[in-house]
Design an enzyme around this catalytic site. Structure first.
Site, PDB file in Angstrom:
ATOM      1  N   LYS A  82       0.822  -1.214   0.000  1.00 34.57           N
ATOM      2  CA  LYS A  82       0.000   0.000   0.000  1.00 34.57           C
ATOM      3  C   LYS A  82       0.858   1.267   0.000  1.00 34.57           C
ATOM      4  O   LYS A  82       0.375   2.339  -0.374  1.00 34.57           O
ATOM      5  CB  LYS A  82      -0.947   0.017   1.200  1.00 34.57           C
ATOM      6  N   ARG A 130      -8.085   8.565   4.151  1.00 36.90           N
ATOM      7  CA  ARG A 130      -9.058   7.539   3.777  1.00 36.90           C
ATOM      8  C   ARG A 130      -9.836   7.063   5.000  1.00 36.90           C
ATOM      9  O   ARG A 130     -11.072   6.977   4.978  1.00 36.90           O
ATOM     10  CB  ARG A 130      -8.324   6.357   3.111  1.00 36.90           C
ATOM     11  N   ARG A 131      -9.124   6.763   6.081  1.00 38.42           N
ATOM     12  CA  ARG A 131      -9.801   6.303   7.297  1.00 38.42           C
ATOM     13  C   ARG A 131     -10.642   7.415   7.909  1.00 38.42           C
ATOM     14  O   ARG A 131     -11.773   7.187   8.329  1.00 38.42           O
ATOM     15  CB  ARG A 131      -8.759   5.797   8.303  1.00 38.42           C
ATOM     16  N   ARG A 148       0.887  10.101  14.195  1.00 36.54           N
ATOM     17  CA  ARG A 148       1.920   9.474  13.374  1.00 36.54           C
ATOM     18  C   ARG A 148       2.686   8.499  14.246  1.00 36.54           C
ATOM     19  O   ARG A 148       2.564   8.469  15.451  1.00 36.54           O
ATOM     20  CB  ARG A 148       2.884  10.535  12.814  1.00 36.54           C
ATOM     21  N   ARG A 154       1.971   4.157  18.111  1.00 36.37           N
ATOM     22  CA  ARG A 154       0.583   4.621  18.128  1.00 36.37           C
ATOM     23  C   ARG A 154      -0.204   3.953  19.244  1.00 36.37           C
ATOM     24  O   ARG A 154      -1.027   4.591  19.900  1.00 36.37           O
ATOM     25  CB  ARG A 154      -0.078   4.362  16.777  1.00 36.37           C
ATOM     26  N   CYS A 242      -1.535   7.112  -2.061  1.00 40.76           N
ATOM     27  CA  CYS A 242      -2.029   6.538  -0.802  1.00 40.76           C
ATOM     28  C   CYS A 242      -2.427   7.610   0.209  1.00 40.76           C
ATOM     29  O   CYS A 242      -3.034   7.292   1.236  1.00 40.76           O
ATOM     30  CB  CYS A 242      -0.969   5.623  -0.197  1.00 40.76           C
TER      31      CYS A 242
END
Length: 319
Positions: A82, A130-131, A148, A154, A242
């Site tokens: 991806k 996108r999310r 990030r 995370r 992406c």
């Protein structure tokens, strides 16, 4: 093929898992070859706090590895597919895509709550447009917050006592590979959140001029290769990297390659969905059909208004 094969990878735990997984596949199919893993820092590693869109659209995660390939410091690079730009860097090519892992996204919340159970205005951490966009389709009240870092970082930020986040969203494949899937509160299906093109799959990249196709062919899974080729063709036809809120997922079902594509407005106010299928065939013909399907679905998405959504983002709308 030389008896020592040098693999290039990023330095994160997940990247090293991926490189070592490919190394094991190489040893399985070519036991006489000795494999070395070489680690590199990419642009995203050098700017760990910056939003991805502020860094650039190409090679954020892959540029240093591609440069090492071009300089012949390594013989192949292993990427999360991806993250690999659709257009190959000069002199490089995609040699293999091993069997794909879980393609889905997952919610991880502090108290184990699902998305529907989170309180009004819950703070969700994600670095992905996108999310973010698809979450707002499901819950317009959510407060989207930038985050990030690699997967463990995370997760640490979410679980910290003074955390800024009520939940975060991560790829299921990475969590499984790092044995962190126990932290998943909810896994999204395709209707809720469609994945990034190539999510869950690995890419083995080589120099095109001396790409040892016969050497890497046993490592590749043709269904994964063709499915992700269709997804990436959808992305390419929309000129969407992406970093934009474009999603695509393909799979083989009853000898058919089924592809879904989605473009979502950043505020979740509008979403374009397309779906199509073609025959699933091994070999060059099947690859060509997969890529053609991706391009055709992109055109359908544009006809349904995806161009307006993408233009508003490229011009700075919603940002």
């Amino acid at each position: 093929m030389k008896q020592v094969l040098r693999i290039g990878t990023r330095r994160s735990k997940l990247s090293l898992w991926q490189a070592n997984h490919v190394a094991e596949l190489i040893r399985e199919h070519h036991p006489a070859v000795r494999v070395e893993v070489h680690q590199y820092k990419t642009l995203s590693d050098l700017k760990p706090a910056a939003p991805l869109r502020s860094i650039g659209r190409r090679g954020i995660f892959t540029g240093a590895l591609e440069a090492a390939l071009q300089a012949r410091e390594i013989d192949c690079a292993v990427h999360s597919l991806k993250d690999l730009p659709v257009e190959s860097a000069a002199g490089l090519a995609l040699a293999a895509v091993p069997k794909r892992g879980d393609h889905r996204d997952a919610l991880l919340s502090r108290g184990g709550a699902t998305l529907a159970q989170l309180p009004p205005g819950a703070r969700i951490g994600t670095g992905s447009l996108r999310r973010r966009a698809q979450l707002l389709v499901m819950r317009p009240d959510l407060k989207m917050m930038h985050i990030r870092g690699n997967v463990p970082t995370r997760l640490e930020k979410l679980l910290a006592e003074d955390s800024r986040y009520d939940a975060i969203v991560l790829a299921v494949a990475g969590l499984k590979r790092l044995r962190l899937s126990d932290h998943i509160s909810e896994t999204f299906d395709e209707a809720q959140m469609l994945c990034a093109a190539g999510q869950g799959a690995l890419a083995i990249q080589c120099r095109a001029e001396d790409m040892p196709l016969l050497f890497f062919r046993p490592l590749s899974d043709w269904q994964s290769f063709h499915a992700t080729a269709g997804e990436r063709a959808f992305l390419n036809a929309l000129d969407a990297g992406c970093s934009l809120p474009v999603a695509a997922y393909a799979h083989v079902e009853a000898n058919r390659l089924v592809l879904q594509g989605r473009v979502t407005a950043l505020d979740g106010s509008r979403q374009v969905d397309v779906r199509g299928e073609t025959s699933a065939l091994d070999g060059p013909a099947g690859m060509t059909m997969a890529e053609k399907l991706g391009a055709e679905l992109a055109q359908k998405a544009l006809e349904k208004g995806a161009d307006q959504i993408l233009q508003s983002i490229n011009l700075g709308g919603d940002l």
